[in-house]
Motif scaffolding. Structure first.
Motif, PDB file in Angstrom:
ATOM      1  N   ASN A 191      22.292   7.287  -6.564  1.00 29.68           N
ATOM      2  CA  ASN A 191      23.738   7.443  -6.672  1.00 29.68           C
ATOM      3  C   ASN A 191      24.478   6.250  -6.090  1.00 29.68           C
ATOM      4  OD1 ASN A 191      23.780   9.853  -8.040  1.00 29.68           O
ATOM      5  ND2 ASN A 191      23.689  11.086  -6.165  1.00 29.68           N
TER       6      ASN A 191
ATOM      7  N   MET B 274      34.753  -0.589 -10.969  1.00 29.07           N
ATOM      8  CA  MET B 274      35.635  -0.183 -12.058  1.00 29.07           C
ATOM      9  C   MET B 274      37.048   0.092 -11.547  1.00 29.07           C
ATOM     10  SD  MET B 274      34.779   2.524 -14.999  1.00 29.07           S
ATOM     11  CE  MET B 274      34.850   3.949 -14.003  1.00 29.07           C
ATOM     12  N   THR B 275      37.146   0.786 -10.415  1.00 30.83           N
ATOM     13  CA  THR B 275      38.492   1.080  -9.893  1.00 30.83           C
ATOM     14  C   THR B 275      39.169  -0.203  -9.442  1.00 30.83           C
ATOM     15  OG1 THR B 275      37.439   1.725  -7.817  1.00 30.83           O
ATOM     16  CG2 THR B 275      38.189   3.504  -9.244  1.00 30.83           C
TER      17      THR B 275
ATOM     18  N   PHE C  27      28.677   3.106 -21.565  1.00 29.78           N
ATOM     19  CA  PHE C  27      29.982   3.057 -22.242  1.00 29.78           C
ATOM     20  C   PHE C  27      29.850   2.430 -23.627  1.00 29.78           C
ATOM     21  CE2 PHE C  27      32.282   2.955 -17.850  1.00 29.78           C
ATOM     22  CZ  PHE C  27      31.961   4.298 -17.674  1.00 29.78           C
TER      23      PHE C  27
ATOM     24  N   THR D 213      37.971   7.835 -15.530  1.00 28.11           N
ATOM     25  CA  THR D 213      38.698   6.582 -15.350  1.00 28.11           C
ATOM     26  C   THR D 213      38.628   5.761 -16.626  1.00 28.11           C
ATOM     27  OG1 THR D 213      38.052   6.619 -13.027  1.00 28.11           O
ATOM     28  CG2 THR D 213      38.901   4.536 -13.885  1.00 28.11           C
ATOM     29  N   TYR D 214      37.440   5.712 -17.209  1.00 26.15           N
ATOM     30  CA  TYR D 214      37.224   4.849 -18.373  1.00 26.15           C
ATOM     31  C   TYR D 214      37.786   5.466 -19.650  1.00 26.15           C
ATOM     32  CZ  TYR D 214      34.886   1.086 -20.868  1.00 26.15           C
ATOM     33  OH  TYR D 214      34.619  -0.029 -21.597  1.00 26.15           O
TER      34      TYR D 214
ATOM     35  N   VAL E  14      21.653   4.813 -14.206  1.00 26.25           N
ATOM     36  CA  VAL E  14      22.596   4.540 -15.286  1.00 26.25           C
ATOM     37  C   VAL E  14      23.386   3.258 -15.038  1.00 26.25           C
ATOM     38  CG1 VAL E  14      24.694   5.384 -16.407  1.00 26.25           C
ATOM     39  CG2 VAL E  14      22.810   6.959 -15.902  1.00 26.25           C
ATOM     40  N   ASP E  15      23.444   2.442 -16.095  1.00 28.56           N
ATOM     41  CA  ASP E  15      24.294   1.250 -16.073  1.00 28.56           C
ATOM     42  C   ASP E  15      25.498   1.567 -16.950  1.00 28.56           C
ATOM     43  OD1 ASP E  15      25.117  -1.544 -15.949  1.00 28.56           O
ATOM     44  OD2 ASP E  15      24.440  -1.593 -18.048  1.00 28.56           O
ATOM     45  N   TYR E  16      26.702   1.514 -16.332  1.00 24.42           N
ATOM     46  CA  TYR E  16      27.899   1.909 -17.083  1.00 24.42           C
ATOM     47  C   TYR E  16      28.088   1.072 -18.332  1.00 24.42           C
ATOM     48  CZ  TYR E  16      29.509   4.863 -13.173  1.00 24.42           C
ATOM     49  OH  TYR E  16      29.619   5.828 -12.222  1.00 24.42           O
TER      50      TYR E  16
ATOM     51  N   GLN F 210      29.259   0.952  -8.946  1.00 28.40           N
ATOM     52  CA  GLN F 210      29.895   0.715 -10.253  1.00 28.40           C
ATOM     53  C   GLN F 210      31.283   1.343 -10.299  1.00 28.40           C
ATOM     54  OE1 GLN F 210      27.089   0.630 -13.862  1.00 28.40           O
ATOM     55  NE2 GLN F 210      25.966   1.879 -12.400  1.00 28.40           N
ATOM     56  N   ASN F 211      31.431   2.496  -9.632  1.00 25.59           N
ATOM     57  CA  ASN F 211      32.760   3.125  -9.580  1.00 25.59           C
ATOM     58  C   ASN F 211      33.746   2.246  -8.814  1.00 25.59           C
ATOM     59  OD1 ASN F 211      31.666   5.219 -10.967  1.00 25.59           O
ATOM     60  ND2 ASN F 211      32.180   6.821  -9.484  1.00 25.59           N
TER      61      ASN F 211
ATOM     62  N   LEU G 122      25.736   4.248  -8.806  1.00 24.15           N
ATOM     63  CA  LEU G 122      26.959   4.788  -9.421  1.00 24.15           C
ATOM     64  C   LEU G 122      28.173   4.496  -8.541  1.00 24.15           C
ATOM     65  CD1 LEU G 122      25.701   8.261 -10.740  1.00 24.15           C
ATOM     66  CD2 LEU G 122      25.810   6.089 -11.969  1.00 24.15           C
ATOM     67  N   ILE G 123      27.990   4.694  -7.212  1.00 20.08           N
ATOM     68  CA  ILE G 123      29.110   4.457  -6.285  1.00 20.08           C
ATOM     69  C   ILE G 123      29.612   3.017  -6.420  1.00 20.08           C
ATOM     70  CG2 ILE G 123      29.710   4.242  -3.831  1.00 20.08           C
ATOM     71  CD1 ILE G 123      27.786   6.643  -3.336  1.00 20.08           C
TER      72      ILE G 123
ATOM     73  N   GLU H 107      33.971  10.979 -12.383  1.00 21.65           N
ATOM     74  CA  GLU H 107      35.002  10.066 -11.894  1.00 21.65           C
ATOM     75  C   GLU H 107      35.074   8.822 -12.785  1.00 21.65           C
ATOM     76  OE1 GLU H 107      34.502   9.636  -7.570  1.00 21.65           O
ATOM     77  OE2 GLU H 107      35.378   7.629  -7.805  1.00 21.65           O
ATOM     78  N   ALA H 108      33.899   8.277 -13.097  1.00 18.09           N
ATOM     79  CA  ALA H 108      33.855   7.053 -13.908  1.00 18.09           C
ATOM     80  C   ALA H 108      34.296   7.322 -15.347  1.00 18.09           C
ATOM     81  CB  ALA H 108      32.431   6.484 -13.887  1.00 18.09           C
ATOM     82  N   LEU H 109      33.779   8.407 -15.903  1.00 16.26           N
ATOM     83  CA  LEU H 109      34.117   8.717 -17.302  1.00 16.26           C
ATOM     84  C   LEU H 109      35.612   8.975 -17.457  1.00 16.26           C
ATOM     85  CD1 LEU H 109      31.039  10.981 -18.150  1.00 16.26           C
ATOM     86  CD2 LEU H 109      31.608   8.808 -19.293  1.00 16.26           C
TER      87      LEU H 109
ATOM     88  N   MET I  34      42.948   0.141  -9.006  1.00 16.09           N
ATOM     89  CA  MET I  34      43.140   1.488  -8.474  1.00 16.09           C
ATOM     90  C   MET I  34      42.405   1.667  -7.150  1.00 16.09           C
ATOM     91  SD  MET I  34      42.531   3.364 -12.073  1.00 16.09           S
ATOM     92  CE  MET I  34      42.297   5.014 -11.492  1.00 16.09           C
TER      93      MET I  34
ATOM     94  N   THR J 185      25.820  13.276  -8.307  1.00 17.85           N
ATOM     95  CA  THR J 185      25.717  12.411  -9.483  1.00 17.85           C
ATOM     96  C   THR J 185      26.774  12.820 -10.518  1.00 17.85           C
ATOM     97  OG1 THR J 185      23.349  12.312  -9.100  1.00 17.85           O
ATOM     98  CG2 THR J 185      24.112  11.571 -11.250  1.00 17.85           C
TER      99      THR J 185
ATOM    100  N   ARG K 145      40.666  -1.983 -12.340  1.00 17.24           N
ATOM    101  CA  ARG K 145      41.899  -1.327 -12.809  1.00 17.24           C
ATOM    102  C   ARG K 145      42.977  -1.297 -11.750  1.00 17.24           C
ATOM    103  NH1 ARG K 145      40.444   2.369 -17.444  1.00 17.24           N
ATOM    104  NH2 ARG K 145      38.765   1.114 -18.230  1.00 17.24           N
TER     105      ARG K 145
ATOM    106  N   LEU L  20      30.278  11.668  -9.435  1.00 16.06           N
ATOM    107  CA  LEU L  20      30.486  10.228  -9.577  1.00 16.06           C
ATOM    108  C   LEU L  20      30.631   9.843 -11.046  1.00 16.06           C
ATOM    109  CD1 LEU L  20      27.863   9.070  -6.933  1.00 16.06           C
ATOM    110  CD2 LEU L  20      30.311   8.551  -6.833  1.00 16.06           C
ATOM    111  N   MET L  21      29.807  10.455 -11.896  1.00 11.55           N
ATOM    112  CA  MET L  21      29.863  10.130 -13.326  1.00 11.55           C
ATOM    113  C   MET L  21      31.178  10.615 -13.940  1.00 11.55           C
ATOM    114  SD  MET L  21      27.143   8.629 -14.847  1.00 11.55           S
ATOM    115  CE  MET L  21      26.819   9.435 -16.403  1.00 11.55           C
TER     116      MET L  21
END
Lengths: 380, 132
Positions: free
Chosen positions: A181, A191-192, B120, B31-32, B114-116, A187-188, A184-185, B27-29, A197, B21, A195, B24-25
């Motif tokens: 995870n 991404m924010t 995506f 946002t995107y 996972v790679d965004y 990448q989040n 993911l953290i 949140e990303a989805l 954010m 997980t 943007r 977090l996913m």
């Protein structure tokens, strides 16, 4: 004196005539059956050389010595008679032939008996040595057997530890993927930020969670590595800490079982093998989980209680799965006894657990049924 | 950045049993794809139920889950709607799984972690290809 050998030959006794103390002592050393010595030959020198020759004789041996004394009052040499190292018989001259023969025969008989005793003692000694050698080789064989036994036990133990580990790995793959995870953290955050954010709060939150996940992963790896490393020496450990570690290793493989830990106020210390102790706990906890799952218990619960009772540590592990059937409760610690299918259980888990606690750590592992289920009790 | 306007009114089902997980996913989805309607479920059984009710065009799912795994769920979904696009998220990278995945109705598999960018791109490709 000169006629004595002839007289003795007539009664079947071989004799040698010695004229000096040196000759005499040499013959004695060769092993004469008895000694006749004239008063004339007695001197401090003769006594000394006889003492030398007979000085190291064994406990069974006493050389018969017949001293032929002059007729009449004692001469100054008579005192030497008393110093002779043997079974001394003084005879005054003139000696009647029969008297002398009787004395010689008596002396030889007693000497023969001595050698019989000697032979018997030798036999006994040999038998004792043989027995001793046999006892030694038995002890050696026993030691080897014990070593083989210990080696086999260690192999079994390692096998059951690996089996437990293998099963856990299947169950905890999710737990081990949790650190992913972090990807993911990150990448989040990226991404924010893109943007616009991203806030300080969200960044701090992401960083602290990522560090938490990594710390947890590190702890998990340590737990497993420590658990798998073989231990040769006993150490003193805190039972509660080992219980907590076992629970942490099990992690998600407890599959929704509610585990309550009743901790003592003060640390309960035990001397023994920490990992083996953890293995016992893991075994019992996994058994509890299996039976709770198989019997589809509504609110599966395990209560682990750690306490000190007198000089002993007591850990009880109680489940609410309904208990062990009375027909088999006496067999659960037998080797290769299992209630599970061949794909699930090897039947050595509880057997090894009992060996670890009772043989390796001088404790006891027992089980009883409570009103709710089975309760295992580890006392060390 | 995809032209997310095409996503207006579109729905996607995301199934993942691990709560963090999933969070977090999501949140990303979100946002995107702010305009995409996102449905989430924690296991295959729940996912199948949600699919039946909401009929999303796209399903994104974990494979290993309690109660009903992703493979069983995919088979169930394909039985309801053979046309639906299912993306499997898997940590298995062995061929035997990938071949059964195709049989089970997975349109595509994306490897964990996972790679965004990859994820995506797949979602974009599906929605754009679907819409023109």
């Amino acid at each position: 004196m000169r006629s004595i050998p002839r007289v003795l030959r007539e009664v079947g006794v071989t004799s040698w005539l010695c004229t000096t103390a040196a000759e005499l002592c040499a013959e004695v050393e060769k092993g004469a059956g008895a000694l006749i010595i004239g008063e004339d030959l007695l001197s401090s020198h003769a006594v000394a050389c006889l003492r030398d020759a007979l000085g190291h004789q064994p406990s069974w041996s006493e050389l018969p010595i017949i001293v032929l004394l002059h007729h009449g009052p004692d001469s100054s040499r008579v005192q030497y008679t008393l110093l002779l190292p043997g079974d001394v018989t003084p005879i005054e001259r003139p000696v009647r032939v029969n008297t002398l023969v009787a004395h010689v025969q008596a002396a030889l008989r007693s000497r023969r008996r001595q050698s019989l005793v000697r032979d018997q003692m030798l036999e006994l000694e040999q038998a004792r040595e043989q027995l001793q050698a046999q006892a030694a080789s038995l002890a050696e064989a026993n030691l080897k057997l014990k070593q083989v036994d210990r080696e086999r036990e260690q192999t079994l133990m390692q096998q059951s530890r690996l089996a437990a580990m293998g099963e856990m790995l299947g169950n905890i793959s999710h737990q081990w993927r949790q650190p992913l995870n972090v990807g993911l953290i990150l990448q989040n955050v990226q991404m924010t930020y893109a943007r616009e954010m991203l806030t300080k709060e969200s960044l701090d939150k992401a960083v602290s969670r990522a560090r938490e996940l990594i710390a947890h992963m590190s702890q998990t790896i340590d737990d497993f590595r420590n658990y798998l490393s073989p231990e040769k020496v006993k150490s003193t450990f805190d039972v509660t800490a080992v219980v907590e570690r076992a629970v942490s290793i099990l992690g998600e493989s407890l599959q929704g079982v509610q585990l309550h830990l009743d901790k003592p106020d003060a640390p309960v210390l035990v001397e023994g093998y920490r990992n083996e102790y953890a293995q016992v706990l893991i075994n019992i906890l996994m058994n509890a989980r299996d039976v709770l799952r198989d019997r589809k218990i509504g609110e599966p619960t395990v209560l682990v209680k750690v306490e000190r009772q007198g000089a002993r540590s007591v850990v009880t592990i109680a489940d609410n799965a309904g208990g062990i059937a009375m027909e088999i409760i006496d067999k659960v610690f037998d080797p290769y006894f299992t209630t599970k299918g061949p794909d699930k259980g090897t039947g050595i888990g509880l057997f090894m657990s009992k060996a670890i606690i009772e043989r390796n750590m001088d404790g006891s592992l027992t089980v009883r049924n409570t009103s709710e289920g089975a309760e295992f009790r580890i006392e060390v | 950045m995809a032209s997310t306007d095409v996503l207006k009114g579109a729905a996607m089902l995301y199934v993942e049993d691990e709560a963090e997980t999933r969070g977090l996913m999501v949140e990303a989805l979100q946002t995107y794809y702010p305009k995409l309607k996102l449905l989430t479920a924690a296991n295959g059984a729940e996912g199948l139920q949600l699919f039946r009710e909401a009929r999303p065009q796209l399903v994104l799912t974990d494979i290993r889950m309690p109660l009903m795994d992703g493979i069983q769920m995919a088979a169930g979904i394909k039985a309801i709607d053979p046309e639906v696009y299912i993306i499997g998220l898997t940590a298995y990278n062995d061929r035997s799984f990938l071949s059964t995945a195709a049989d089970a109705g997975f349109s595509e598999c994306i490897l964990k972690p996972v790679d965004y960018g990859t994820l995506f791109a797949s979602i974009n490709k599906f929605f754009c290809g679907d819409s023109h």
